[in-house]
Scaffold this motif. Sequence first.
Motif, PDB file in Angstrom:
ATOM      1  N   ARG A  24       0.847  -1.194   0.000  1.00 40.81           N
ATOM      2  CA  ARG A  24       0.000   0.000   0.000  1.00 40.81           C
ATOM      3  C   ARG A  24       0.879   1.238   0.000  1.00 40.81           C
ATOM      4  NH1 ARG A  24      -3.341   2.456   4.758  1.00 40.81           N
ATOM      5  NH2 ARG A  24      -5.190   3.353   3.729  1.00 40.81           N
ATOM      6  N   LEU A  25       0.548   2.198  -0.844  1.00 40.84           N
ATOM      7  CA  LEU A  25       1.316   3.429  -0.935  1.00 40.84           C
ATOM      8  C   LEU A  25       1.230   4.196   0.374  1.00 40.84           C
ATOM      9  CD1 LEU A  25       2.986   5.242  -2.806  1.00 40.84           C
ATOM     10  CD2 LEU A  25       0.849   6.308  -3.555  1.00 40.84           C
ATOM     11  N   ASP A  26       2.397   4.482   0.979  1.00 38.57           N
ATOM     12  CA  ASP A  26       2.444   5.138   2.288  1.00 38.57           C
ATOM     13  C   ASP A  26       3.035   6.537   2.208  1.00 38.57           C
ATOM     14  OD1 ASP A  26       2.238   4.859   5.323  1.00 38.57           O
ATOM     15  OD2 ASP A  26       4.359   5.339   5.081  1.00 38.57           O
ATOM     16  N   ASP A  27       3.914   6.778   1.247  1.00 39.35           N
ATOM     17  CA  ASP A  27       4.499   8.105   1.088  1.00 39.35           C
ATOM     18  C   ASP A  27       4.934   8.255  -0.361  1.00 39.35           C
ATOM     19  OD1 ASP A  27       5.302  10.634   1.696  1.00 39.35           O
ATOM     20  OD2 ASP A  27       6.641  10.071   3.328  1.00 39.35           O
ATOM     21  N   LEU A  28       4.992   9.502  -0.819  1.00 38.13           N
ATOM     22  CA  LEU A  28       5.233   9.753  -2.235  1.00 38.13           C
ATOM     23  C   LEU A  28       5.988  11.064  -2.401  1.00 38.13           C
ATOM     24  CD1 LEU A  28       4.629   9.004  -5.248  1.00 38.13           C
ATOM     25  CD2 LEU A  28       2.528  10.348  -5.022  1.00 38.13           C
ATOM     26  N   LEU A  29       7.024  11.043  -3.236  1.00 40.90           N
ATOM     27  CA  LEU A  29       7.808  12.234  -3.554  1.00 40.90           C
ATOM     28  C   LEU A  29       7.933  12.336  -5.069  1.00 40.90           C
ATOM     29  CD1 LEU A  29      10.727  11.579  -1.028  1.00 40.90           C
ATOM     30  CD2 LEU A  29       8.884  13.253  -0.713  1.00 40.90           C
ATOM     31  N   ILE A  30       7.621  13.508  -5.614  1.00 29.60           N
ATOM     32  CA  ILE A  30       7.765  13.750  -7.044  1.00 29.60           C
ATOM     33  C   ILE A  30       8.387  15.132  -7.226  1.00 29.60           C
ATOM     34  CG2 ILE A  30       6.606  14.019  -9.275  1.00 29.60           C
ATOM     35  CD1 ILE A  30       4.404  12.188  -8.303  1.00 29.60           C
ATOM     36  N   ASP A  31       9.443  15.221  -8.030  1.00 22.80           N
ATOM     37  CA  ASP A  31      10.074  16.508  -8.281  1.00 22.80           C
ATOM     38  C   ASP A  31       9.172  17.384  -9.145  1.00 22.80           C
ATOM     39  OD1 ASP A  31      12.260  15.826  -6.819  1.00 22.80           O
ATOM     40  OD2 ASP A  31      13.577  15.441  -8.520  1.00 22.80           O
ATOM     41  N   ALA A  32       9.241  18.695  -8.906  1.00 21.35           N
ATOM     42  CA  ALA A  32       8.470  19.646  -9.705  1.00 21.35           C
ATOM     43  C   ALA A  32       9.160  19.893 -11.041  1.00 21.35           C
ATOM     44  CB  ALA A  32       8.304  20.954  -8.939  1.00 21.35           C
ATOM     45  N   ALA A  33       8.384  20.411 -11.987  1.00 22.82           N
ATOM     46  CA  ALA A  33       8.933  20.694 -13.308  1.00 22.82           C
ATOM     47  C   ALA A  33       9.670  22.028 -13.346  1.00 22.82           C
ATOM     48  CB  ALA A  33       7.808  20.693 -14.347  1.00 22.82           C
ATOM     49  N   ARG A 266      -2.078   9.946   6.367  1.00 22.32           N
ATOM     50  CA  ARG A 266      -1.559   9.351   5.127  1.00 22.32           C
ATOM     51  C   ARG A 266      -2.026  10.136   3.903  1.00 22.32           C
ATOM     52  NH1 ARG A 266      -4.148   5.602   1.794  1.00 22.32           N
ATOM     53  NH2 ARG A 266      -2.746   4.581   0.315  1.00 22.32           N
ATOM     54  N   GLN A 267      -3.292  10.504   3.875  1.00 22.77           N
ATOM     55  CA  GLN A 267      -3.814  11.220   2.715  1.00 22.77           C
ATOM     56  C   GLN A 267      -3.170  12.604   2.567  1.00 22.77           C
ATOM     57  OE1 GLN A 267      -5.824  10.277   0.256  1.00 22.77           O
ATOM     58  NE2 GLN A 267      -6.002   8.192   1.072  1.00 22.77           N
ATOM     59  N   LEU A 268      -2.999  13.321   3.663  1.00 22.80           N
ATOM     60  CA  LEU A 268      -2.356  14.627   3.598  1.00 22.80           C
ATOM     61  C   LEU A 268      -0.900  14.498   3.166  1.00 22.80           C
ATOM     62  CD1 LEU A 268      -3.773  16.298   6.849  1.00 22.80           C
ATOM     63  CD2 LEU A 268      -4.535  16.670   4.492  1.00 22.80           C
ATOM     64  N   ARG A 269      -0.230  13.460   3.660  1.00 19.73           N
ATOM     65  CA  ARG A 269       1.168  13.221   3.311  1.00 19.73           C
ATOM     66  C   ARG A 269       1.301  12.920   1.815  1.00 19.73           C
ATOM     67  NH1 ARG A 269       1.857   9.778   7.039  1.00 19.73           N
ATOM     68  NH2 ARG A 269       1.687   7.822   5.878  1.00 19.73           N
ATOM     69  N   LEU A 270       0.469  12.020   1.303  1.00 16.43           N
ATOM     70  CA  LEU A 270       0.547  11.638  -0.104  1.00 16.43           C
ATOM     71  C   LEU A 270       0.185  12.797  -1.028  1.00 16.43           C
ATOM     72  CD1 LEU A 270      -1.095   8.088   0.010  1.00 16.43           C
ATOM     73  CD2 LEU A 270       1.331   8.616  -0.288  1.00 16.43           C
ATOM     74  N   ARG A 271      -0.763  13.617  -0.601  1.00  9.81           N
ATOM     75  CA  ARG A 271      -1.233  14.721  -1.442  1.00  9.81           C
ATOM     76  C   ARG A 271      -0.410  15.994  -1.252  1.00  9.81           C
ATOM     77  NH1 ARG A 271      -6.853  13.583  -3.057  1.00  9.81           N
ATOM     78  NH2 ARG A 271      -7.341  11.491  -2.313  1.00  9.81           N
ATOM     79  N   GLY A 272       0.559  15.976  -0.325  1.00  5.93           N
ATOM     80  CA  GLY A 272       1.425  17.128  -0.109  1.00  5.93           C
ATOM     81  C   GLY A 272       0.705  18.347   0.413  1.00  5.93           C
TER      82      GLY A 272
END
Length: 333
Positions: A24-33, A266-272
């Motif tokens: 299950r997805l617990d944390d997520l990081l994506i670089d900005a453009a 979890r939802q706030l963390r994943l959605r930043g």
Amino acid sequence: MKGMQVILGYHDGRSAAARMVDGRLDDLLIDAADDRPVPGTVFRAICDRPVKGQGGMFVRLGDGLTGWHRNAKGLAPGQALLVQVSGHAEDGKAVPVTDRVLFKSRYCIVTPGAPGLNVARSLTDDDERDRLLEIANETVPERDGTGIILRTACEGIEAEALIDDLTATWDLAQQVLSDDGRDAERLLDGPDAHGLAWRDWDGEASDDWDAVAHQIEALRRSDVNVGPATFHIELTRALVAVDVNTAEGGAGGLKANLSLAREIPRQLRLRGLGGQIVLDLAPMPKKDRKTFESALRGAFRSDPVETSLIGWTPLGHFELTRRRERRPLEELL
């Protein structure tokens, strides 16, 4: 898959990292453009103008950027100082910065102006603590007012790996601290998604990005279904609104709200998401409010993002504030 996985990949050609717990997805990081500075970026800033009544000061960062330093005590316009980005700024607002600059790696934190050699409190074995302190003392014997904190990840690490990490982090800190320029300038970029994942996450490494892609797609929707509750998370310019709904009456309101309490970190963390957050809860008796607050406080206890529970409004909403450490996911996607 059971256990914890750290998956490194790319989203639209940008570095991305996901932490999975039991599949299950617990944390997520994506670089900005874009090139907006991320937390950890270090600038040589120039003090610009203080704001009376708030105790802070706007500073020039270079690159056409303006920073906001909350503590202007002892600072004067035109003064140069080192600052570090402490959070993400909303579009059109000054970048939040602090003069408490830290250099953090996977195994250590170098703390200028805060002398001492310390080991994370979570490491309780005295023999292991002594071993780590001995390695650090031998690696960096002369610290001249700069401190070092050995992180939890040091436990059981081979001496050579700790020495390499300490040496690299210490040398980087000294290079930045020895800068003698006088103009506003970016001196050090903050870590990207892959760097943050390596620094802060533990788990089995993987590059199977397809395993998380469909879970990321679910985060594009505002609705979240958890047990007896459906709640909607919507970002506005002023705040984050969370609306809780349930088809069950009576005690179903408390059940729905407890489901929200367990899932919302979890939802706030994943959605930043951060800033002001207002929870429009399902109807429940006032006598159940303490039960809900206790569950919410317990859920946020293990969350890495600083969150403060503010309390109830006259309309029966619950408010909290959360540090803006990340860009909202909807911007990144």
